[in-house]
Design an enzyme around this catalytic site. Structure first.
Site, PDB file in Angstrom:
ATOM      1  N   LYS A  95      27.069  43.044  35.861  1.00  0.00           N
ATOM      2  CA  LYS A  95      27.782  41.809  36.189  1.00  0.00           C
ATOM      3  C   LYS A  95      27.013  40.612  35.638  1.00  0.00           C
ATOM      4  CE  LYS A  95      31.048  43.753  38.721  1.00  0.00           C
ATOM      5  NZ  LYS A  95      32.475  43.710  38.387  1.00  0.00           N
ATOM      6  N   LYS A 110      31.144  40.470  34.528  1.00  0.00           N
ATOM      7  CA  LYS A 110      31.941  41.389  33.728  1.00  0.00           C
ATOM      8  C   LYS A 110      31.724  41.176  32.234  1.00  0.00           C
ATOM      9  CE  LYS A 110      36.030  41.876  36.752  1.00  0.00           C
ATOM     10  NZ  LYS A 110      36.511  43.233  36.532  1.00  0.00           N
ATOM     11  N   LYS A 125      27.302  51.282  34.274  1.00  0.00           N
ATOM     12  CA  LYS A 125      28.438  51.260  33.363  1.00  0.00           C
ATOM     13  C   LYS A 125      28.822  49.843  32.968  1.00  0.00           C
ATOM     14  CE  LYS A 125      32.681  51.587  34.983  1.00  0.00           C
ATOM     15  NZ  LYS A 125      33.044  50.145  35.119  1.00  0.00           N
ATOM     16  N   ASP A 183      31.725  46.969  32.445  1.00  0.00           N
ATOM     17  CA  ASP A 183      32.965  46.681  33.147  1.00  0.00           C
ATOM     18  C   ASP A 183      34.137  46.929  32.206  1.00  0.00           C
ATOM     19  OD1 ASP A 183      34.349  46.032  35.477  1.00  0.00           O
ATOM     20  OD2 ASP A 183      33.006  44.363  35.904  1.00  0.00           O
ATOM     21  N   GLU A 184      35.335  46.956  32.788  1.00  0.00           N
ATOM     22  CA  GLU A 184      36.493  47.429  32.031  1.00  0.00           C
ATOM     23  C   GLU A 184      36.883  46.538  30.860  1.00  0.00           C
ATOM     24  OE1 GLU A 184      38.133  44.657  35.109  1.00  0.00           O
ATOM     25  OE2 GLU A 184      36.653  46.279  35.137  1.00  0.00           O
ATOM     26  N   HIS A 199      37.962  54.817  33.804  1.00  0.00           N
ATOM     27  CA  HIS A 199      38.225  53.610  34.591  1.00  0.00           C
ATOM     28  C   HIS A 199      39.737  53.431  34.658  1.00  0.00           C
ATOM     29  CE1 HIS A 199      38.337  49.538  36.056  1.00  0.00           C
ATOM     30  NE2 HIS A 199      37.013  49.493  36.150  1.00  0.00           N
ATOM     31  N   PHE A 253      28.619  50.225  42.844  1.00  0.00           N
ATOM     32  CA  PHE A 253      28.500  48.868  43.382  1.00  0.00           C
ATOM     33  C   PHE A 253      28.356  47.866  42.244  1.00  0.00           C
ATOM     34  CE2 PHE A 253      26.771  52.028  46.139  1.00  0.00           C
ATOM     35  CZ  PHE A 253      27.195  51.696  47.415  1.00  0.00           C
ATOM     36  N   GLY A 254      29.058  46.737  42.353  1.00  0.00           N
ATOM     37  CA  GLY A 254      28.900  45.654  41.395  1.00  0.00           C
ATOM     38  C   GLY A 254      28.163  44.502  42.038  1.00  0.00           C
ATOM     39  N   GLY A 255      28.937  43.586  42.641  1.00  0.00           N
ATOM     40  CA  GLY A 255      28.328  42.474  43.359  1.00  0.00           C
ATOM     41  C   GLY A 255      27.430  42.927  44.484  1.00  0.00           C
TER      42      GLY A 255
END
Length: 428
Positions: A151, A153, A177, A179-180, A270, A377-379
């Site tokens: 992050k 993104k 990973k 992000d999309e 995804h 987990f992102g944020g």
């Protein structure tokens, strides 16, 4: 269309493809008429009598509406496998989820599930690694995997992206990973990002003694470019590739799976954009169908929802998706519109729980999913008060507490990263 495809006495053959639909007829149309038109349009018939459809051909290929429940607005249709190009997901969908979704004779129509016969399953590869293969690849056998998404993104340089990934790995993440919507933008070119991030993943491996996996997004404008990007990852020593399954399309996914064995890469799916046709409970295609098609084609892991995070998805739906990912034989569940499916030896996929998760949700995630899940987990990592590395550490600590049956508050007494996460995210 003059034919009647209602056949309540029909017993589906072992070679039939079975579909369950939700149907809401238009005003003035009765339920049987709508079911007949839907079955015909999805197979051999047209809107009017056609002379080129001989009685012999119709008898051999006609669909059978063998189950109807008007109160539940549900029908099941058996289709001869002769109607389908074996090994082609796009052709199957063009029939059972094609023109029929646009018919005026129905106000709403939803493909709830597809049950594939073994004769059709044999034409697909299924996952190359699958759940057990991913565990072998990562060296993690007895717990959920912990992952993150870099992050923000988009917007980071390749160097900064790799640094964020490294801190995530160093703190305890097994997987990192893209992000999309990060592919090959000017500020973060694909090849440079992949090279730098994989180098730092290797550094984190040497420092932690754990395997670290980078999932680089190879979604591209063409199948040719997608495969080129996959081969770049192969040459750089990667173990994974990531693909945005719906924007890329079913042909791209099948092409990718055909090439993945030579590259030796696991495939992370995804599901962004799926809600364009899965979220409406009365029209379109269910996420269950999407998940089954991913396993059929051969993706190794798939986002299925979280129950507790920010994404739409009721608990029963998410657990149905989990079962479709991991079970060898899925039992029928009429209440959830799930058809029985014997997967015929195709490997299970690793389910991924992702979207709006914080370390403090891990006990609930573990209760819901058990050990066979990738918690992503992102944020929940990058917004940790002490930084990304501490956020990843807090996730591992929360998981360790759950595995040991200890409360987060108790475990946090000796783990300051988890304590900070509790103070930020746990509701008082």
């Amino acid at each position: 269309m003059q034919r009647d495809y209602i056949d309540a006495g029909y017993s589906p053959k072992d070679t039939d493809l079975i579909c369950e639909f939700h149907i809401e007829p238009s005003a003035g149309v009765n339920f049987e008429e709508a079911a007949t038109h839907m079955a015909g349009e999805s197979s051999i018939d047209s809107w009017t009598e056609i002379a080129t459809l001989s009685p012999e051909l119709a008898a051999r290929l006609k669909p059978h509406v063998f189950y109807m429940d008007e109160d539940a607005q549900t029908v099941r249709v058996a289709y001869s496998e002769e109607l389908f190009e074996l090994g082609s997901v796009p052709q199957v969908l063009s029939a059972v989820a094609g023109n029929i979704l646009s018919m005026k004779i129905v106000d709403n129509l939803r493909l709830q599930d597809i049950a594939f016969p073994k004769s059709m399953l044999r034409e697909f590869k299924g996952p190359g690694f699958g759940l057990s293969g991913i565990r072998e690849l990562t060296g993690v056998q007895d717990r959920p995997l912990i992952g993150t998404i870099v992050k923000p993104k988009v917007g980071l340089t390749s160097e900064k992206h790799a640094e964020v990934a490294y801190n995530s790995f160093a703190g305890g993440c097994d997987l990192v990973k893209d992000d999309e919507n990060l592919t090959d933008q000017k500020f973060n070119k694909f090849e440079k990002r992949a090279e730098l991030t994989l180098k730092l993943a290797e550094k984190a491996e040497s420092e932690t003694g754990e395997r670290k996996m980078y999932l680089c997004n190879i979604t591209a404008p063409t199948c040719k470019e997608m495969i080129r990007r996959m081969n770049i990852l192969k040459d750089l020593g990667a173990s994974y590739a990531m693909i945005d399954i719906v924007p890329a399309g079913w042909t791209a996914l099948q092409t990718l799976r055909e090439e993945a064995d030579d590259a030796g890469l696991a495939l992370h799916a995804h599901r962004c954009m799926h809600s364009a046709y899965t979220r409406n409970p009365r029209h379109g295609i269910s996420m269950l169908v999407v998940a089954k098609l991913c396993r059929l084609i051969g993706l190794d892991q798939l986002h299925i929802g979280t129950v507790v995070g920010k994404m739409h998805g009721e608990k029963h739906e998410v657990l149905s998706l989990r079962d479709e990912c991991v079970l060898d034989n899925v039992p029928a569940d009429e209440s959830q519109h799930v058809l029985a499916q014997d997967w015929g030896g195709l490997k299970p996929m690793f389910p991924v729980a992702s979207g709006g998760l914080a370390p403090t949700m891990i006990p609930d995630l573990y209760t819901i999913f058990g050990r066979d899940v990738i918690m992503q987990f992102g944020g929940g990592i990058h917004a940790h008060p002490m930084g990304t590395k501490a956020g990843a550490a807090a996730c591992r600590q929360a998981l360790e507490a759950s595995l040991e049956g200890v409360s987060l508050q108790e475990y946090a007494k000796n783990h300051r990263e988890l304590e900070a996460a509790i103070n930020k995210w746990l509701k008082k």
